[in-house]
Scaffold this motif. Structure first.
Motif, PDB file in Angstrom:
ATOM      1  N   PRO A  48      50.517 -52.275 105.863  1.00  0.00           N
ATOM      2  CA  PRO A  48      50.688 -53.443 106.735  1.00  0.00           C
ATOM      3  C   PRO A  48      51.407 -54.592 106.034  1.00  0.00           C
ATOM      4  CG  PRO A  48      48.401 -53.203 106.040  1.00  0.00           C
ATOM      5  CD  PRO A  48      49.104 -51.988 105.560  1.00  0.00           C
ATOM      6  N   SER A  49      51.928 -55.487 106.841  1.00  0.00           N
ATOM      7  CA  SER A  49      52.624 -56.652 106.303  1.00  0.00           C
ATOM      8  C   SER A  49      51.711 -57.409 105.340  1.00  0.00           C
ATOM      9  CB  SER A  49      53.018 -57.547 107.480  1.00  0.00           C
ATOM     10  OG  SER A  49      53.770 -58.607 107.013  1.00  0.00           O
ATOM     11  N   GLY A  50      52.259 -57.765 104.184  1.00  0.00           N
ATOM     12  CA  GLY A  50      51.503 -58.556 103.217  1.00  0.00           C
ATOM     13  C   GLY A  50      50.651 -57.732 102.266  1.00  0.00           C
ATOM     14  N   CYS A  51      50.791 -56.387 102.295  1.00  0.00           N
ATOM     15  CA  CYS A  51      49.942 -55.552 101.421  1.00  0.00           C
ATOM     16  C   CYS A  51      50.528 -55.411 100.014  1.00  0.00           C
ATOM     17  CB  CYS A  51      49.695 -54.175 102.048  1.00  0.00           C
ATOM     18  SG  CYS A  51      51.165 -53.144 102.078  1.00  0.00           S
ATOM     19  N   GLY A  52      51.664 -56.061  99.774  1.00  0.00           N
ATOM     20  CA  GLY A  52      52.174 -56.078  98.399  1.00  0.00           C
ATOM     21  C   GLY A  52      53.257 -55.064  98.102  1.00  0.00           C
ATOM     22  N   LYS A  53      53.888 -54.497  99.116  1.00  0.00           N
ATOM     23  CA  LYS A  53      54.934 -53.478  98.881  1.00  0.00           C
ATOM     24  C   LYS A  53      56.102 -54.080  98.087  1.00  0.00           C
ATOM     25  CE  LYS A  53      55.416 -52.773 103.370  1.00  0.00           C
ATOM     26  NZ  LYS A  53      54.383 -53.671 103.918  1.00  0.00           N
ATOM     27  N   SER A  54      56.597 -55.231  98.583  1.00  0.00           N
ATOM     28  CA  SER A  54      57.736 -55.847  97.901  1.00  0.00           C
ATOM     29  C   SER A  54      57.332 -56.351  96.515  1.00  0.00           C
ATOM     30  CB  SER A  54      58.289 -57.028  98.705  1.00  0.00           C
ATOM     31  OG  SER A  54      58.787 -56.561  99.916  1.00  0.00           O
ATOM     32  N   THR A  55      56.119 -56.856  96.423  1.00  0.00           N
ATOM     33  CA  THR A  55      55.639 -57.341  95.117  1.00  0.00           C
ATOM     34  C   THR A  55      55.618 -56.185  94.118  1.00  0.00           C
ATOM     35  OG1 THR A  55      54.304 -59.015  96.214  1.00  0.00           O
ATOM     36  CG2 THR A  55      53.675 -58.448  93.957  1.00  0.00           C
ATOM     37  N   LEU A  56      55.123 -55.038  94.565  1.00  0.00           N
ATOM     38  CA  LEU A  56      55.074 -53.868  93.679  1.00  0.00           C
ATOM     39  C   LEU A  56      56.477 -53.440  93.273  1.00  0.00           C
ATOM     40  CD1 LEU A  56      53.479 -51.645  92.307  1.00  0.00           C
ATOM     41  CD2 LEU A  56      53.247 -50.474  94.486  1.00  0.00           C
TER      42      LEU A  56
ATOM     43  N   THR B 175      59.126 -49.089 103.239  1.00  0.00           N
ATOM     44  CA  THR B 175      59.414 -48.999 104.680  1.00  0.00           C
ATOM     45  C   THR B 175      58.197 -49.412 105.502  1.00  0.00           C
ATOM     46  OG1 THR B 175      60.121 -47.546 106.470  1.00  0.00           O
ATOM     47  CG2 THR B 175      58.805 -46.532 104.747  1.00  0.00           C
ATOM     48  N   HIS B 176      58.466 -49.846 106.732  1.00  0.00           N
ATOM     49  CA  HIS B 176      57.384 -50.089 107.688  1.00  0.00           C
ATOM     50  C   HIS B 176      57.195 -48.891 108.600  1.00  0.00           C
ATOM     51  CE1 HIS B 176      57.684 -54.629 107.211  1.00  0.00           C
ATOM     52  NE2 HIS B 176      56.436 -54.314 106.973  1.00  0.00           N
ATOM     53  N   SER B 177      58.123 -47.933 108.514  1.00  0.00           N
ATOM     54  CA  SER B 177      58.130 -46.834 109.477  1.00  0.00           C
ATOM     55  C   SER B 177      57.475 -45.585 108.888  1.00  0.00           C
ATOM     56  CB  SER B 177      59.578 -46.516 109.866  1.00  0.00           C
ATOM     57  OG  SER B 177      59.649 -45.234 110.421  1.00  0.00           O
TER      58      SER B 177
END
Ligand SMILES: Nc1ncnc2c1ncn2[C@@H]1O[C@H](COP(=O)(O)OP(=O)(O)OP(=O)(O)O)[C@@H](O)[C@H]1O
Length: 264
Positions: free
Chosen positions: A40-48, A194-196
């Motif tokens: 979900p949005s804000g779960c840290g994907k980009s941060t990781l 990805t979100h998909s």
């Protein structure tokens, strides 16, 4: 031989404003894997992803690249390339000059750089558009230019942050098929946000499902079918079963989120 590309041990990220972007995370990316990060949005994907790119420093824990620290990556001739959702092309330069940019920045002699641009354009099916300008390209073509610019450096690790999120489904499917083919052919180690869930199911050799508040790894899901994958894979029962499993995991994660919100 070292097969670990990136290893994160108890990596945590707390931003200066106190937001806990990532709880301790352990993750090992092996050579040749195509790993997607989903959640979900804000779960840290980009941060990781940014921690892996060394664009963020961890607050705690350690990241190692090919068994060493980041300063050794360049000195050992290793390369990381990053592709963002926005292709960020120079509008005043044609496709060739845009793709050549990282080589120019590295001081690669012009003739050698030019010779490397065409194969990169061929890899993404754009050799016919070498002299066009970004304004003359479709959204999908601009993204292909961005991918060619990442590939022209012959990266050892390709990091992609929702690269196809802004594209229509048809274009996205085409680009996913191209990525699957490229990664399979060159054994390119890739981490893809990805979100998909359909994109994750199609592309990945391993899916990392993340949960939020704080961002963390909730589950890992390995996908067996070999590469490259094509339209037939997308229509198969196997693909449908993978999508169902990922959907169930994402549903669990969203219920966790809901419970966290209620507790706050
Ligand atoms: N530079 C920053 N300063 C403060 N907080 C940040 C910063 N970057 C991210 N965050 C916070 O860290 C958490 C994780 O953000 P991140 O962008 O990694 O999530 P994400 O899973 O990629 O989200 P999305 O899917 O919406 O892009 C969020 O709560 C976000 O608000």
């Amino acid at each position: 031989m070292v097969t670990e590309t990136v290893t994160l041990q108890a990596v945590e990220k707390v931003f200066p404003n106190g937001v806990r972007g990532l709880a301790p995370v352990d993750l090992n990316i092996r050579q040749g894997e195509l790993v997607t990060l989903i959640g979900p949005s804000g779960c840290g994907k980009s941060t990781l992803l940014k921690l892996i790119a060394s664009l963020h420093a961890p607050t705690a824990g350690s990241v190692s690249w090919w068994g060493g620290d980041f300063s050794r990556v360049g000195s050992e001739g290793r390369r990381l390339s990053f592709v963002f959702q926005d292709p960020t092309l120079m509008p005043w330069s044609n496709v060739t000059t845009n793709v050549r940019l990282p080589l120019d920045l590295d001081g690669v002699p012009r003739a050698e750089a030019e010779a490397r641009v065409l194969p990169a354009l061929e890899q993404v099916g754009l050799s016919h558009a070498a002299t066009r300008f970004p304004a003359q390209l479709s959204g999908g073509m601009r993204m292909r230019v961005s991918i060619a610019r990442a590939l022209v450096t012959k990266p050892d690790l390709l990091l992609m942050d929702e690269p196809f999120g802004a594209l229509d489904e048809f274009t996205r499917n085409r680009l996913d098929e191209d990525m699957a083919r490229l990664c399979a052919r060159d054994g390119l180690t890739t981490i893809f946000v990805t979100h998909s869930l359909y994109e994750a199911a199609f592309l990945s050799s391993r899916v990392i499902v993340m949960a939020a508040s704080p961002g963390r790894i909730y589950a890992e899901y390995a996908i067996d079918p070999g590469m490259p994958r094509d339209e037939n894979f997308r229509l198969s029962n196997e693909f449908a079963a993978i999508c169902r499993d990922l959907n169930a995991l994402l549903s669990e994660v969203s219920h966790l989120d809901h419970r966290t919100e209620q507790a706050q």
